[in-house]
Write a protein that holds these residues in place. Structure first.
Motif, mmCIF file in Angstrom:
data_model
loop_
_atom_site.group_PDB
_atom_site.id
_atom_site.type_symbol
_atom_site.label_atom_id
_atom_site.label_comp_id
_atom_site.label_asym_id
_atom_site.label_seq_id
_atom_site.Cartn_x
_atom_site.Cartn_y
_atom_site.Cartn_z
ATOM 1 N N TYR A 1 0.826 -1.191 0.000
ATOM 2 C CA TYR A 1 0.000 0.000 0.000
ATOM 3 C C TYR A 1 0.872 1.257 0.000
ATOM 4 N N ILE A 2 1.935 1.196 0.732
ATOM 5 C CA ILE A 2 2.826 2.368 0.781
ATOM 6 C C ILE A 2 3.421 2.635 -0.590
ATOM 7 N N LEU A 3 3.853 1.584 -1.260
ATOM 8 C CA LEU A 3 4.420 1.742 -2.604
ATOM 9 C C LEU A 3 3.396 2.377 -3.544
ATOM 10 N N GLN A 4 2.189 1.840 -3.511
ATOM 11 C CA GLN A 4 1.155 2.329 -4.419
ATOM 12 C C GLN A 4 0.757 3.765 -4.106
ATOM 13 N N SER A 5 0.573 4.038 -2.823
ATOM 14 C CA SER A 5 0.087 5.366 -2.470
ATOM 15 C C SER A 5 1.171 6.422 -2.719
ATOM 16 N N THR A 6 2.426 6.052 -2.535
ATOM 17 C CA THR A 6 3.501 7.000 -2.829
ATOM 18 C C THR A 6 3.431 7.411 -4.286
ATOM 19 N N SER A 7 3.224 6.399 -5.108
ATOM 20 C CA SER A 7 3.160 6.675 -6.531
ATOM 21 C C SER A 7 2.000 7.611 -6.864
ATOM 22 N N ILE A 8 0.879 7.382 -6.209
ATOM 23 C CA ILE A 8 -0.286 8.233 -6.489
ATOM 24 C C ILE A 8 -0.062 9.647 -5.968
ATOM 25 N N LEU A 9 0.393 9.723 -4.718
ATOM 26 C CA LEU A 9 0.496 11.042 -4.078
ATOM 27 C C LEU A 9 1.644 11.883 -4.648
ATOM 28 N N SER A 10 2.615 11.220 -5.249
ATOM 29 C CA SER A 10 3.739 11.991 -5.765
ATOM 30 C C SER A 10 3.327 12.870 -6.933
ATOM 31 N N LYS A 11 2.182 12.556 -7.529
ATOM 32 C CA LYS A 11 1.728 13.368 -8.648
ATOM 33 C C LYS A 11 1.000 14.631 -8.199
ATOM 34 N N VAL A 12 0.611 14.630 -6.949
ATOM 35 C CA VAL A 12 -0.148 15.773 -6.440
ATOM 36 C C VAL A 12 0.837 16.917 -6.153
ATOM 37 N N PRO A 13 0.521 18.127 -6.599
ATOM 38 C CA PRO A 13 1.436 19.239 -6.315
ATOM 39 C C PRO A 13 1.517 19.550 -4.818
ATOM 40 N N LEU A 14 2.587 20.167 -4.448
ATOM 41 C CA LEU A 14 2.881 20.388 -3.031
ATOM 42 C C LEU A 14 1.781 21.171 -2.320
ATOM 43 N N GLN A 15 1.299 22.234 -2.960
ATOM 44 C CA GLN A 15 0.274 23.068 -2.331
ATOM 45 C C GLN A 15 -0.947 22.241 -1.966
ATOM 46 N N GLU A 16 -1.290 21.375 -2.877
ATOM 47 C CA GLU A 16 -2.464 20.533 -2.667
ATOM 48 C C GLU A 16 -2.232 19.574 -1.506
ATOM 49 N N ARG A 17 -1.010 19.061 -1.451
ATOM 50 C CA ARG A 17 -0.683 18.123 -0.384
ATOM 51 C C ARG A 17 -0.731 18.813 0.970
ATOM 52 N N ILE A 18 -0.249 20.031 1.001
ATOM 53 C CA ILE A 18 -0.300 20.774 2.264
ATOM 54 C C ILE A 18 -1.750 20.990 2.677
ATOM 55 N N ARG A 19 -2.574 21.262 1.695
ATOM 56 C CA ARG A 19 -3.979 21.491 2.006
ATOM 57 C C ARG A 19 -4.643 20.216 2.542
ATOM 58 N N MET A 20 -4.219 19.094 2.010
ATOM 59 C CA MET A 20 -4.837 17.841 2.435
ATOM 60 C C MET A 20 -4.393 17.421 3.831
ATOM 61 N N GLY A 21 -3.295 17.942 4.275
ATOM 62 C CA GLY A 21 -2.779 17.573 5.598
ATOM 63 C C GLY A 21 -3.519 18.275 6.712
ATOM 64 N N TYR A 22 -3.028 18.098 7.892
ATOM 65 C CA TYR A 22 -3.664 18.696 9.062
ATOM 66 C C TYR A 22 -3.242 20.144 9.182
ATOM 67 N N GLN A 23 -4.214 21.004 9.421
ATOM 68 C CA GLN A 23 -3.899 22.417 9.547
ATOM 69 C C GLN A 23 -3.552 22.746 10.991
ATOM 70 N N ALA A 24 -2.709 23.752 11.132
ATOM 71 C CA ALA A 24 -2.223 24.105 12.468
ATOM 72 C C ALA A 24 -3.371 24.406 13.424
ATOM 73 N N GLU A 25 -4.360 25.151 12.950
ATOM 74 C CA GLU A 25 -5.419 25.547 13.877
ATOM 75 C C GLU A 25 -6.296 24.364 14.296
ATOM 76 N N ASP A 26 -6.306 23.328 13.456
ATOM 77 C CA ASP A 26 -7.074 22.146 13.842
ATOM 78 C C ASP A 26 -6.291 21.262 14.807
ATOM 79 N N MET A 27 -5.009 21.259 14.605
ATOM 80 C CA MET A 27 -4.195 20.315 15.340
ATOM 81 C C MET A 27 -3.753 20.859 16.705
ATOM 82 N N ILE A 28 -3.292 22.104 16.715
ATOM 83 C CA ILE A 28 -2.769 22.650 17.964
ATOM 84 C C ILE A 28 -3.886 23.399 18.669
ATOM 85 N N LEU A 29 -4.379 22.796 19.719
ATOM 86 C CA LEU A 29 -5.538 23.372 20.380
ATOM 87 C C LEU A 29 -5.135 24.376 21.446
#
Lengths: 653, 652
Positions: free
Chosen positions: B238-266
């Motif tokens: 799964y890691i191999l496959q998902s790396t391949s998929i996610l590597s095509k996503v541009p960085l900005q998009e990846r940052i958006r998909m991750g956890y945002q500071a205001e959500d994470m740090i309470l």
């Protein structure tokens, strides 16, 4: 014509002064000669200085300098065996340590039923009678009947007692009888006993089987500890009678314990593990034990490249009285080291991923005479019972076991057997428990001498562990994870695994930096000598040559002068006696004497030269025609002759 | 004028021959040198002379031998370490906090949908191989495109030599004949074993068809990675496959998909001062998505902490929202955090620790510093500028570290060999991340590179550790948090603050409290200093020389002077010898040559010298003819006769 008397005198002097070098006739002359000609500074000043104060000051200064030299050199000698520490960090491919993994529970409870059912039954009964605790009514009632019928061995052997307020009376928990306590009372829990506490204190009594009045009572402030300790004693008795092969079968197999294994990015399985039977923890499995000759190493740090195992703990099969916590115990050690799981193991929680980051440090101490450590343990009079390289722990355990065999006649179960001994059980050694407790007490109080005999090992490897825990499996992955792991576990177990039966363990190098702390000798002989030289040179501008001079002048020459004087005295006395007898005065001896102590002759540094130069003078003419040439070598003489009257006085006395 | 005079004198000297002989020179040296031995040689009687000669020689050789040892010691550049422990105001370490899961599942679901369906079906097949068909019929047809690139297979190793390989979706048995199956120590000893392997195939970079054909014919292109556990195999796959998929996503998009500071740090509290998510610097970490670094010191000064104890440290409350985890990617849940130096890149996989959800994790910090001396004392680097590996992490503006070097080295290798960069590491310019479409063979290439020992060794050899090594030793302890009694109000408040809702949106599984603080003793510094400095060397050399012979540098200069003098004598001798040759030829004409001036001078001076040289006895014999006035033999006059005689001889 002038040469003739000079030659004569020289020859005579040569005859009478067999010593070469400073042909000084008296000690004070010798000293003077030494002071003027020595290479050390200071001495010369004493002789050359004029005025008493100045001379005194110079004597003081010279003596001070000598004292300082002696003091500093003594310091240097005393500090010769000191070590300096150096820390080197090397970044390299590191050997992966051996990782020993044990289930906290030593043996499967289900398979131990045959051996332990009696004991467990009685333990439960004891719990019921003391604390009113029961698991199932019907079961207990049945067992109560059994109790009465069988009459338990276990309580006969070691009665559990409840103490009341330390009034030296106790209630036997089984019979309910009160009895007076004799013997020593040992408090296992703490040294301070709150006697005013309302809680009853519970304990058990161990008696010397040969002499029933010798009893020791061990008390605990909590029944939990008392029952566990009591159970453990019996348990060890029972286990000591079971042969090793059976015990290995009763314990967990590698398939049972290890669900998945992953090392350095590659899959591994039970063949990478070596079984190791630990008396208290049952079957343990050592990863990378180096048994087949190869030691795995990692060339990348980080959690992905370490060892990852999922362990099956099987909480349902735990022995309820022996162990009260759930999980696994691991220990990271060197391949040559014996894993002392019970002493220094790290516990692993179930339903969690434990990540253990390692940092490798190697240390080496200098052995004798720098410090009191041992390289191989060969110089320690304790036999190494463990088949591993020496460590302090091994020595202490071996020492205790030896003392145990010596005084109790049998070996303690938790440690390996020495040759020709067997484990204690109370069929053969009814007395061993009492003996063991007494011995252990002594051991803890350092009365057995083990702590004095055993020394540190000089070199040791240490893996500093940073342990952290995460929830595992996560709530969303729990479902598939457990299903797949159940499938992995195989067809034997058809039920789905529970996450509290599993533990995930990651052991990895945080970085591949090997820190090597080593002691090095701070001084070598070369450095010591140059320090000596520095000191000698600083204070007195002295060297080994000066030391040889000192030896030459102060010992050999002085001795010979003293001897000569004695010899001449003796000769004179002999001659006198002869003369008295013969009535005739021998002239030669007197003349010689005078020639020596004659002030004109004495003051020379190089007597041969000077006598040659000077002696003719008084004979030929009282006034020299030309002053003697002022050679640089003779310049000393000038100062010398001026000083003459002072020293001469001293010399003649 | 002086120069001219000097040259004239030198010329005369050359013409006249030496004023001294070697013996005179040596005796003069022995008599006047400041070293202790030689004087005794000439002053003592014959027996002692011999002893002293021997002793002096012995001491001289001892001195040279020990000098050799000392110089050797100096050149080995040993160091001594000193340790200091205590408490002082120190820079609070940079704290990186990440979620163990890189992306919110709700955000990446659309990308991973196909993959998830595939793996679910595969698991279904693995777990119930017989019933597999029924479940498949109900769902929409699977996209086996991903599957064929890297299929999961079951390897049945009942028969060791001919393992049976069963593709999970094709249900046709391949008897694997020969080929390069990488059975990593997996040779079955006790039969009866079913291994699950995932097959990585090296595509020929042509078409998809080739991929599917791989398992049938192109056995030379295929390797099987064996796993003894299905769980491991599935995760790796799964890691191999998902790396391949996610590597095509541009960085900005990846940052958006991750956890945002205001959500994470309470909540955040540093010392007594409140802080919030704005005090954290966001960094995109390929393993863990968005990470937040407190006190990184990139823009502003690093914070100091001058008090020990939990009250004065950093207190954080994090939400990891476990419900939103990607189920197959990471099975462990928690926060990942790491303490590191300011301006250094956090390598969480190496040095990071976990914090468990529903607990309060207290971390006592001890800073363990190692300050080492650079070249030539040890082979370390101060700032990495002398390391032959291009540091790819310099794009983050971070300092050199050994981990950065190793990863950069690996990535450079990967780009060289596979033609694309691995998703987990930063990219150099002009290179793309690997993915299955553009680089069909990347997974094979990557796994062979990863397991290659020699490649790793190259990186280990070319990277150097840093001279100043700072480690944060942590004492980690945990407690349940929040307690049952306080659970209600804490969840309420935190939910309200985050989502402005009165409903409780948090639970035990997502909430983490962290305390990071300095321990009572907060630093332990091991600093190196040179064990042997030039001063040490000089004083030891001097000590040795002084100890054995009472000598100093001046003595060496004296000795050098003597050597120059003797050279001078040699030159003059040679010249006079040449002259002598000439004269011999001349002697044929004049058989009775007049004595040269040099001979005269020698004859004159010899008398004086001999008196001193040979000591006492000869002198006795030499003196009597002229007891009154021997020729003046002052040291200072020794040069004079030449000068005095000079003009005379010129006049001749």
């Amino acid at each position: 014509a002038a040469a003739a008397p000079g030659k004569k005198i020289t020859a005579r002097i040569k005859r009478t002064l067999p010593v070469r070098g400073p042909q000084a006739p008296t000690l004070s002359e010798l000293m003077r000669w030494y002071c003027l000609n020595t290479n050390t500074h200071g001495c010369r000043r004493i002789v050359v200085s004029r005025g008493r104060l100045r001379r005194f000051l110079w004597i003081l200064l010279t003596l001070g300098a000598v004292g300082l030299i002696l003091w500093q050199c003594a310091e240097l000698l005393v500090n010769y065996y000191s070590a300096s520490v150096s820390v080197t960090v090397q970044f390299q491919k590191l050997p992966f340590p051996a990782v020993t993994i044990c289930n906290i529970n030593p043996y499967k409870y289900s398979s131990m039923k045959d051996y332990l059912s009696e004991l467990d039954k009685e333990t439960k009964k004891a719990l019921e009678t003391f604390y009113g605790f029961s698991e199932g009514k019907s079961k207990v009632r049945r067992s109560v009947d059994e109790w009465n019928s069988t009459g338990s061995d276990f309580f006969e052997q070691i009665p559990l007692l409840k103490f009341e307020d330390f009034s030296k009376t106790a209630t036997d928990l089984r019979s309910g009888q009160k009895r007076k306590i004799e013997g020593n009372v040992f408090h296992k829990d703490s040294s301070i006993v709150n006697s005013g506490d309302s809680n009853d204190i519970i304990g058990f009594q161990l008696c010397d089987a040969n002499n029933s009045s010798e009893c020791a009572i061990y008390t605990f402030s909590s029944g939990v500890n008392a029952i566990q300790e009591w159970y453990k004693l019996h348990y060890m008795n029972i286990m000591a009678q079971i042969p090793l092969e059976t015990k290995e079968k009763l314990s967990y197999s590698a398939d049972d314990l290890l669900l998945t294994c992953f090392f350095d990015g590659l899959s591994c399985d039970k063949r990478h593990f070596t079984r190791f039977h630990h008396p208290l923890h049952g079957n343990c499995y050592t990863f990378n034990s180096g048994e087949n000759g190869t030691i795995l190493s990692t060339s990348t740090g980080g959690s992905e490249y370490g060892l990852q195992v999922v362990l099956y703990i099987g909480e349902a099969d735990y022995n309820p009285f022996l162990v009260t916590s759930t999980g696994a115990k691991i220990i990271v050690h060197d391949q040559n080291e014996y894993p002392f799981i019970e002493d220094i193991g790290t516990e692993i929680e179930t339903a969690a991923a434990t990540s253990i980051g390692m940092h490798f440090t190697r240390s080496r101490k200098l052995s004798k005479p720098y410090s009191d450590c041992t390289e191989t343990g060969a110089d320690i009079p304790v036999e190494n019972l463990y088949n591993k390289s020496y460590s302090l722990q091994i020595c202490l355990h071996s020492c205790f076991q030896k003392a145990m065999v010596d005084s109790c006649g049998c070996a303690q179960y938790a440690q390996p057997l020495p040759a020709g001994a067997e484990y204690c059980n109370y069929k053969k050694n009814p007395n061993w428990m009492y003996c063991y407790y007494r011995l252990h007490e002594k051991f803890v109080k350092e009365q057995l001498g083990c702590q004095q005999i055993c020394k540190d090992a000089c070199s040791f490897k240490e893996w500093a562990l940073t342990t952290s825990i995460a929830q595992w499996p996560s709530t969303v992955s729990e479902d598939w994870m457990l299903r797949v792991l159940s499938w992995d576990k195989g067809q034997k177990i058809n039920k789905k695994l529970n996450k509290t039966d599993l533990a995930n363990l990651m052991v990895f190098y945080k970085d591949l930096n090997e820190r090597f702390i080593s002691e090095n000798p701070a001084n070598t002989l070369v450095i010591l000598l140059s320090n000596f030289g520095g000191q000698l040179g600083l204070w007195m501008s002295c060297s080994v040559v000066c030391v040889i001079e000192i030896v030459e002048v102060f010992f050999i020459d002085s001795l010979s002068i003293v001897m000569r004087r004695q010899w001449q005295k003796a000769k004179k006395w002999w001659n006198n006696r002869k003369r008295d007898r013969a009535g005739k005065a021998p002239q030669a001896g007197d003349l010689e004497r005078q020639g020596h102590d004659n002030p004109v002759c004495i003051d020379e540094d190089l007597p041969t030269f000077n006598t040659a130069l000077r002696l003719p003078l008084p004979q030929d003419s009282p006034l020299p025609r030309t002053p003697p040439p002022n050679y640089s070598t003779l310049r000393l003489e000038a100062a010398f002759t001026e000083q003459l009257p002072d020293t001469l006085e001293v010399g003649q006395r | 004028m002086n120069l001219k005079k000097y040259f004239v004198r030198a010329l005369h000297r050359l013409q006249k021959g030496p004023g001294y002989t070697y013996k005179e020179l040596l005796v003069w040296y022995c008599d006047n040198t400041n070293t202790h031995g030689p004087k005794r040689i000439i002053k003592e009687g014959p027996k002692k002379k011999f002893i002293w000669f021997f002793l002096t020689l012995l001491f001289a050789s001892l001195v040279f031998w020990q000098w050799g040892i000392l110089i050797n010691t100096y050149l080995s550049y040993n160091v001594t370490s000193s340790l200091s422990i205590g408490f002082k105001t120190m820079k609070f370490p940079a704290v990186t906090v990440c979620n163990a899961n890189p992306f919110k599942y709700s955000e990446v679901k659309h990308l991973l949908k196909e993959l998830d369906r595939l793996i679910e079906a595969a698991l279904e097949r693995i777990l119930q191989p017989t019933l597999g068909n029924s479940s498949e019929s109900s769902s929409p047809p699977l996209d086996l495109h991903l599957w064929h690139q890297i299929p999961l297979v079951l390897i049945d190793e009942h028969d060791k030599d001919n393992p049976v390989i069963l593709d999970i979706f094709e249900s046709n048995l391949n008897v694997f004949a020969g080929g390069n199956q990488t059975s990593e120590g997996n040779q079955t000893s006790a039969g009866n074993e079913t291994a699950v392997g995932n097959q990585t195939s090296e595509g020929n970079q042509t078409s998809v068809g080739n991929e599917s054909a791989c398992s049938h014919q192109g056995s030379d292109n295929c390797t099987y990675r064996n796993f003894t556990s299905a769980a491991q195999a599935v995760t790796e796959w799964y890691i191999l496959q998902s790396t391949s998929i996610l590597s095509k996503v541009p960085l900005q998009e990846r940052i958006r998909m991750g956890y945002q500071a205001e959500d994470m740090i309470l909540a955040c509290l540093y010392g007594a001062e409140p802080c919030n998510y704005k005090n954290f610097t966001q960094i995109y970490h390929p393993d863990h998505g968005n990470c937040y670094i407190f006190n990184w010191g990139m823009d502003e000064e690093a914070l100091n902490s001058s008090n020990p104890g939990a009250e004065f440290g950093l207190k954080l409350i994090l939400d990891i929202s476990q419900q939103d985890y990607i189920p197959y990617l990471s099975s462990a849940a928690g926060a990942r955090l790491m303490l590191h130096q300011q301006k250094s890149f956090p390598f969480l996989k190496d040095q990071g620790i976990y914090a468990m959800a529903g607990t309060e994790t207290s971390i006592g910090v001890l800073v363990d510093e190692l300050e080492r001396m650079g070249y030539p004392y040890s082979d370390c680097t101060m700032n990495g500028s002398d390391v032959p590996v291009k540091n790819l992490y310099s794009q983050y503006n971070t300092s050199y570290s050994i981990q950065a070097c190793l990863r950069s080295c690996f990535q450079n290798h990967m780009i060289e060999i596979c033609g694309c960069g691995h998703y987990m590491f930063p990219l150099p310019e002009g290179v793309n991340y690997c993915n299955n479409e553009d680089n069909p063979g990347w997974a094979y290439c990557y796994s062979s590179l990863r397991s290659s020992i020699s490649d790793r060794q190259i990186c280990i050899d070319s990277c150097k550790e840093t001279c100043n090594d700072t480690q944060y030793k942590m004492t980690i302890s945990m407690a349940d948090w929040p307690s049952e009694a306080s659970e209600d109000w804490i969840f309420h408040i935190l939910s309200y603050e985050r989502d402005m809702s009165t409903n409780v949106t948090l639970d035990r599984n997502g909430i983490i409290k962290l305390n990071i603080y300095f321990q009572e003793y907060n630093y332990r510094t091991i600093s190196e200093s040179a064990a042997t400095t030039i001063v040490w060397l000089l004083s030891s050399l001097g000590g040795q020389f002084g100890f054995w012979m009472g000598g100093s540098v001046l003595c060496l200069i004296e000795f050098g002077e003597i050597i120059i003098d003797s050279l001078w004598i040699t030159i003059i001798n040679v010249i006079s010898w040449c002259k002598g040759l000439k004269q011999k030829r001349a002697q044929a004409r004049y058989p009775d040559a007049p004595p040269t001036v040099s001979e005269l001078v020698e004859a004159h001076t010899n008398l004086g010298f001999q008196l001193e040289d040979t000591g006492v006895l000869p002198r006795d014999e030499a003196l009597p003819p002229e007891p009154g006035t021997p020729p003046p033999n002052y040291d200072s006059l020794r040069v004079q006769p030449l000068d005095v005689l000079g003009p005379d001889s010129d006049a001749e």
